[in-house]
Design a protein around this motif. Structure first.
Motif, PDB file in Angstrom:
ATOM      1  N   HIS A   1      14.676  67.269  50.441  1.00 29.26           N
ATOM      2  CA  HIS A   1      14.505  65.837  50.202  1.00 29.26           C
ATOM      3  C   HIS A   1      15.354  65.407  49.020  1.00 29.26           C
ATOM      4  N   GLN A   2      15.869  64.188  49.098  1.00 34.04           N
ATOM      5  CA  GLN A   2      16.680  63.631  48.014  1.00 34.04           C
ATOM      6  C   GLN A   2      16.446  62.128  47.968  1.00 34.04           C
ATOM      7  N   THR A   3      16.319  61.589  46.750  1.00 37.69           N
ATOM      8  CA  THR A   3      16.151  60.145  46.598  1.00 37.69           C
ATOM      9  C   THR A   3      17.505  59.459  46.671  1.00 37.69           C
ATOM     10  N   PHE A   4      17.597  58.434  47.498  1.00 33.70           N
ATOM     11  CA  PHE A   4      18.800  57.614  47.639  1.00 33.70           C
ATOM     12  C   PHE A   4      18.474  56.206  47.162  1.00 33.70           C
ATOM     13  N   GLY A   5      19.487  55.441  46.782  1.00 34.73           N
ATOM     14  CA  GLY A   5      19.301  54.093  46.271  1.00 34.73           C
ATOM     15  C   GLY A   5      18.737  53.121  47.288  1.00 34.73           C
ATOM     16  N   ASN A   6      19.069  53.309  48.563  1.00 37.69           N
ATOM     17  CA  ASN A   6      18.530  52.453  49.628  1.00 37.69           C
ATOM     18  C   ASN A   6      18.687  53.169  50.966  1.00 37.69           C
ATOM     19  N   SER A   7      18.110  52.601  52.001  1.00 36.90           N
ATOM     20  CA  SER A   7      18.121  53.255  53.317  1.00 36.90           C
ATOM     21  C   SER A   7      19.530  53.347  53.896  1.00 36.90           C
ATOM     22  N   CYS A   8      20.371  52.361  53.600  1.00 32.90           N
ATOM     23  CA  CYS A   8      21.739  52.387  54.116  1.00 32.90           C
ATOM     24  C   CYS A   8      22.506  53.568  53.544  1.00 32.90           C
ATOM     25  N   SER A   9      22.420  53.764  52.229  1.00 31.70           N
ATOM     26  CA  SER A   9      23.160  54.875  51.623  1.00 31.70           C
ATOM     27  C   SER A   9      22.596  56.219  52.067  1.00 31.70           C
ATOM     28  N   ALA A  10      21.302  56.279  52.348  1.00 31.09           N
ATOM     29  CA  ALA A  10      20.728  57.528  52.863  1.00 31.09           C
ATOM     30  C   ALA A  10      21.284  57.828  54.247  1.00 31.09           C
ATOM     31  N   CYS A  11      21.260  56.849  55.139  1.00 27.45           N
ATOM     32  CA  CYS A  11      21.701  57.076  56.516  1.00 27.45           C
ATOM     33  C   CYS A  11      23.220  57.175  56.646  1.00 27.45           C
ATOM     34  N   ALA A  12      23.955  56.780  55.619  1.00 29.51           N
ATOM     35  CA  ALA A  12      25.412  56.954  55.641  1.00 29.51           C
ATOM     36  C   ALA A  12      25.771  58.434  55.524  1.00 29.51           C
ATOM     37  N   ASN A  13      24.861  59.232  54.983  1.00 28.11           N
ATOM     38  CA  ASN A  13      25.065  60.678  54.866  1.00 28.11           C
ATOM     39  C   ASN A  13      24.728  61.310  56.218  1.00 28.11           C
ATOM     40  N   PRO A  14      25.686  61.971  56.869  1.00 27.98           N
ATOM     41  CA  PRO A  14      25.429  62.515  58.209  1.00 27.98           C
ATOM     42  C   PRO A  14      24.363  63.607  58.252  1.00 27.98           C
ATOM     43  N   ALA A  15      24.035  64.210  57.118  1.00 30.47           N
ATOM     44  CA  ALA A  15      23.012  65.263  57.090  1.00 30.47           C
ATOM     45  C   ALA A  15      21.602  64.702  57.003  1.00 30.47           C
ATOM     46  N   VAL A  16      21.463  63.399  56.715  1.00 28.31           N
ATOM     47  CA  VAL A  16      20.140  62.793  56.599  1.00 28.31           C
ATOM     48  C   VAL A  16      19.618  62.443  57.993  1.00 28.31           C
ATOM     49  N   MET A  17      18.441  62.965  58.307  1.00 28.10           N
ATOM     50  CA  MET A  17      17.817  62.692  59.606  1.00 28.10           C
ATOM     51  C   MET A  17      17.059  61.379  59.585  1.00 28.10           C
ATOM     52  N   GLY A  18      16.474  61.045  58.427  1.00 29.42           N
ATOM     53  CA  GLY A  18      15.682  59.838  58.283  1.00 29.42           C
ATOM     54  C   GLY A  18      15.183  59.733  56.861  1.00 29.42           C
ATOM     55  N   TYR A  19      14.263  58.801  56.624  1.00 24.68           N
ATOM     56  CA  TYR A  19      13.813  58.553  55.257  1.00 24.68           C
ATOM     57  C   TYR A  19      12.407  57.958  55.255  1.00 24.68           C
ATOM     58  N   GLU A  20      11.795  58.016  54.086  1.00 24.70           N
ATOM     59  CA  GLU A  20      10.542  57.332  53.804  1.00 24.70           C
ATOM     60  C   GLU A  20      10.824  56.369  52.666  1.00 24.70           C
TER      61      GLU A  20
END
Length: 104
Positions: A76-95
């Protein structure tokens, strides 16, 4: 065209533009829990700060897999927002919220 008509048209256009911006959020709005990243992945994101806890598939993130000991398949890693999280191809999803808020 009168000035009043021009102002009405401008107001309608501004309302449409603002409502389009709010519609960019995932369709799962109102749900809590896990949000899966959708395709196509974003290429550019705003700098809005609404932290999310990204679920990263370590098999995608690293090109090398360990063989001698068990490796965790996710982290798990904290991202600034959902867009920046999903821009990373290794991220499956987020809470929504930071990973620390979930104890991760």
């Amino acid at each position: 065209m009168s000035q009043t008509a021009n102002l009405r048209i401008a107001a309608i256009a501004l309302t449409a533009l603002l409502s389009a911006c709010s519609a960019l959020k995932d369709s799962d709005e109102g749900n809590t829990g896990f949000f899966q990243c959708k395709s196509p992945r974003p290429e550019m994101c705003t700098r809005e700060y609404r932290p999310v806890c990204g679920h990263i598939d370590t098999r995608i993130e690293s090109k090398v897999r360990c063989v001698t000991e068990p490796c965790p398949s996710g982290k798990h890693q904290t991202f600034g927002n959902s867009c920046s999280a999903c821009a990373n191809p290794a991220v499956m999803g987020y809470e929504e919220g930071s990973c620390e808020s979930y104890g991760k």
